[in-house]
Every structure is written in C-alpha cells, then in structure tokens.
Design a protein around this motif. Structure first.
Motif, PDB file in Angstrom:
ATOM      1  N   ARG A 166       1.198  -1.115   0.103  1.00  0.00           N
ATOM      2  CA  ARG A 166       0.001   0.026   0.217  1.00  0.00           C
ATOM      3  C   ARG A 166       0.611   1.284  -0.265  1.00  0.00           C
ATOM      4  O   ARG A 166       1.860   1.368   0.601  1.00  0.00           O
ATOM      5  CB  ARG A 166      -1.321  -0.273   1.351  1.00  0.00           C
ATOM      6  N   VAL A 167       0.788   1.665  -1.152  1.00  0.00           N
ATOM      7  CA  VAL A 167       1.371   3.263  -0.945  1.00  0.00           C
ATOM      8  C   VAL A 167       0.854   4.463  -0.978  1.00  0.00           C
ATOM      9  O   VAL A 167      -0.355   4.530  -1.548  1.00  0.00           O
ATOM     10  CB  VAL A 167       2.774   3.222  -2.837  1.00  0.00           C
ATOM     11  N   ILE A 168       1.224   5.736   0.236  1.00  0.00           N
ATOM     12  CA  ILE A 168       0.749   6.698   0.046  1.00  0.00           C
ATOM     13  C   ILE A 168       1.519   8.089  -0.135  1.00  0.00           C
ATOM     14  O   ILE A 168       2.700   7.511   0.376  1.00  0.00           O
ATOM     15  CB  ILE A 168       0.330   6.686   1.579  1.00  0.00           C
ATOM     16  N   GLN A 234       8.573   6.206   4.171  1.00  0.00           N
ATOM     17  CA  GLN A 234       8.728   5.754   6.240  1.00  0.00           C
ATOM     18  C   GLN A 234       7.950   4.523   5.431  1.00  0.00           C
ATOM     19  O   GLN A 234       6.386   4.853   4.487  1.00  0.00           O
ATOM     20  CB  GLN A 234       7.478   6.280   6.474  1.00  0.00           C
ATOM     21  N   LEU A 235       8.562   3.282   6.026  1.00  0.00           N
ATOM     22  CA  LEU A 235       8.652   1.776   4.856  1.00  0.00           C
ATOM     23  C   LEU A 235       8.288   1.000   7.345  1.00  0.00           C
ATOM     24  O   LEU A 235       8.776   1.397   7.209  1.00  0.00           O
ATOM     25  CB  LEU A 235       9.428   1.552   4.375  1.00  0.00           C
ATOM     26  N   SER A 236       6.937   0.683   7.229  1.00  0.00           N
ATOM     27  CA  SER A 236       6.818  -0.281   7.475  1.00  0.00           C
ATOM     28  C   SER A 236       6.696  -1.447   7.121  1.00  0.00           C
ATOM     29  O   SER A 236       5.235  -1.841   5.920  1.00  0.00           O
ATOM     30  CB  SER A 236       5.459  -0.246   8.479  1.00  0.00           C
ATOM     31  N   SER A 252      10.873  -1.364  10.563  1.00  0.00           N
ATOM     32  CA  SER A 252      10.379  -0.228   9.894  1.00  0.00           C
ATOM     33  C   SER A 252      11.901   0.533   9.489  1.00  0.00           C
ATOM     34  O   SER A 252      12.568   0.410  10.192  1.00  0.00           O
ATOM     35  CB  SER A 252      10.145   1.002  11.483  1.00  0.00           C
ATOM     36  N   ILE A 253      11.515   1.159   8.603  1.00  0.00           N
ATOM     37  CA  ILE A 253      12.692   1.634   7.656  1.00  0.00           C
ATOM     38  C   ILE A 253      12.526   3.106   7.486  1.00  0.00           C
ATOM     39  O   ILE A 253      11.257   4.026   6.688  1.00  0.00           O
ATOM     40  CB  ILE A 253      12.734   0.961   6.282  1.00  0.00           C
ATOM     41  N   VAL A 254      13.013   4.028   8.114  1.00  0.00           N
ATOM     42  CA  VAL A 254      12.663   5.459   7.218  1.00  0.00           C
ATOM     43  C   VAL A 254      14.214   5.983   6.239  1.00  0.00           C
ATOM     44  O   VAL A 254      15.373   5.294   6.700  1.00  0.00           O
ATOM     45  CB  VAL A 254      13.110   6.525   8.394  1.00  0.00           C
ATOM     46  N   PHE A 255      13.533   6.750   4.988  1.00  0.00           N
ATOM     47  CA  PHE A 255      15.047   7.099   3.877  1.00  0.00           C
ATOM     48  C   PHE A 255      14.582   8.334   3.342  1.00  0.00           C
ATOM     49  O   PHE A 255      13.866   8.833   3.156  1.00  0.00           O
ATOM     50  CB  PHE A 255      14.672   5.824   3.329  1.00  0.00           C
ATOM     51  N   ASP A 256      15.614   9.016   3.707  1.00  0.00           N
ATOM     52  CA  ASP A 256      15.455  10.352   3.561  1.00  0.00           C
ATOM     53  C   ASP A 256      17.272  10.549   2.450  1.00  0.00           C
ATOM     54  O   ASP A 256      18.298  10.170   2.450  1.00  0.00           O
ATOM     55  CB  ASP A 256      16.638  11.932   4.274  1.00  0.00           C
ATOM     56  N   ALA A 257      16.490  11.415   1.281  1.00  0.00           N
ATOM     57  CA  ALA A 257      17.626  11.387   0.324  1.00  0.00           C
ATOM     58  C   ALA A 257      17.864  12.676  -0.802  1.00  0.00           C
ATOM     59  O   ALA A 257      16.445  13.118  -0.161  1.00  0.00           O
ATOM     60  CB  ALA A 257      17.637  11.085  -1.060  1.00  0.00           C
TER      61      ALA A 257
END
Length: 266
Positions: A166-168, A234-236, A252-257
């Motif tokens: 599911r993508v938001i 933010q991926l869960s 839980s993954i948090v990714f910033d670029a």
C-alpha cells in the motif's frame, strides 16, 4: 488618381479586417460569457469524437457510462474503461475521472490540464504480457488528486495498492526539471510500447516484493521547478522472509535523500 484609388482600397480593406476582428472578438466574449452562465451539461458530440480520434491514434479506445462538462472547464467521466486494441485487453478502469482544463485557452484551441482526479481506479495486466497468460489486476484502489502549479504538479492525494503493498504519496514534482537524462526524440516509444515496458517492469517489482507481507510506504516528494530535490519515505513491514534463510517481523525503515548531497537510512 492611382494613389488616391489605392488609398481607398487600403482603407476599405482595413475597415473590413477591423470589422471582422471586432465581430470575432465580440463573438468570443459572448461564447465565453455563455459558457460561464451554463450549468453542468452533457459533453458536446464534436469534443467526444475528437477525444475518440486522439485515442485511436494511440491504439486504445474508451467506453463510459456518461461524460459531463462544467463551465469551469472541468470534464467528468463516469465509469471509464480504457481498452488496448493492440494488446486486445482492458488496461484501466475507474469509478470516476475528473479533468479540469483552462476554459480561456480552450477558446483559442489550446489545452492545459490544471487538475486531475481519479477515484477507485485500477490497472490490469493484459493476457498477452501477463506471466499467467490471463488478464490479472496489477494496481488497484487508485485514489489520486493532483493540481498543476507554477512550480510543478502538486500531489494533493495519492493512494494505491500494488500486489501486497500500500502506497501513500504527497508533495510536489516537476517532471521536466528532474535531474535525469532526457531520451532523444527518435527513441521515444509509442503508447503501447511504453505500456508494455511498464507492465513488464511492474511484474519484476511484484516478484521482488513477493517475500514481503503487509508493506506500507508513505512517501513525501519535494521536487519543484528550480528548487533542490528531496525524498522522504517511511516503510513499515509486518513480515518478511528470504529463501527460508531469514525471517523478520515488524520492520520499520526511514529513508531520506537529497539530490546532490547525501542519503540517510534508519
């Protein structure tokens, strides 16, 4: 006498052109004023035929239960279904698609889309390119609303489900301003070639995501025209397994670029 006669001809021609110009301008003003005072009405037949011809040149056709035009330039299509004649399959459908165009530009034969709304849409993988040999849903529960701003397309609302994911997504993005190499014009693919490539790549991603259950991705994009580009995700994940060698739950993954700077992963 010759000079005097030519001046009379010039004056007559000028008067004629001036009169025609004023008449056309008055006519356009009247048409625009008439459109503004209209309530929502059925789409004119000539516009429907123009849309059908445009789609036919791309090898697709569109069916619907109704189509309406509002004075603001909004076109609403009920229950649209897009069919690929080349792939011999339905490729997309929705409960409703709403497109807002600039009515002033329409009077001068120009089309500029300022808003797009899609409710409960879905994409279907055609049987000709589906691994199973049958038509099957690929992306569903599509709920999107985007607006064309000066800095790019602002994503007001974007939700969809792909496989078990599911993508938001939200944010703003200008596609022409993205720091990617542009394809040369001679290498541009046709609509059906682009569609086929998209479905094949989507199937590869679907296979790669197969070991993951309950993945939800929340993405914030900031890539307006002329500004620095950044991405926050933010991926869960509920459960994941890798070839019966490893298992995990509640990831839980948090990714910033930031383009041209650095990336951060937690």
């Amino acid at each position: 006498m010759a000079w005097h006669g030519s001046c009379l001809v010039c004056k007559a021609a000028f008067d004629f052109v001036y009169t025609i110009s004023v008449a056309l301008l008055a006519g356009l003003v009247c048409v625009f004023a008439y459109i503004v005072t209209l309530d929502e009405s059925s789409m004119p037949d000539f516009l429907i035929r123009m849309l059908e011809r445009k789609l036919q040149t791309e090898g697709v056709s569109l069916s619907m239960s109704g189509i309406r035009l509002q004075p603001s330039g909004r076109i609403t299509i009920d229950d649209p279904v897009i069919y690929s004649d080349t792939l011999q399959s339905e490729i997309a459908r929705a409960d409703l698609i709403s497109i807002k165009l600039n009515p002033a530009l329409l009077l001068f034969g120009q089309i500029r889309m300022s808003e797009l709304d899609v409710l409960n849409g879905s994409l279907t993988a055609p049987a000709l390119i589906s691994p199973s040999g049958l038509s099957e849903p690929l992306v569903d529960q599509i709920d999107v609303r985007v607006e064309n701003q000066l800095k790019g397309w602002e994503i007001k609302r974007s939700k969809f489900r792909f496989a078990k994911t599911r993508v938001i997504a939200r944010g703003i993005i200008d596609f022409e301003d993205l720091p990617f190499e542009q394809m040369p014009k001679e290498s541009h693919l046709s609509f059906n070639e682009t569609l086929t490539a998209f479905y094949k790549n989507a199937q590869k991603v679907k296979i790669a995501l197969a070991p993951i259950n309950g993945l939800e991705a929340r993405i914030q994009i900031h890539a307006p025209k002329g500004d620095p580009k950044s991405l926050h995700a933010q991926l869960s994940i509920e459960k994941a397994h890798w070839k019966n060698q490893a298992n995990a739950e509640n990831i839980s993954i948090v990714f910033d670029a930031w383009h041209g700077q650095y990336t951060r992963l937690e």
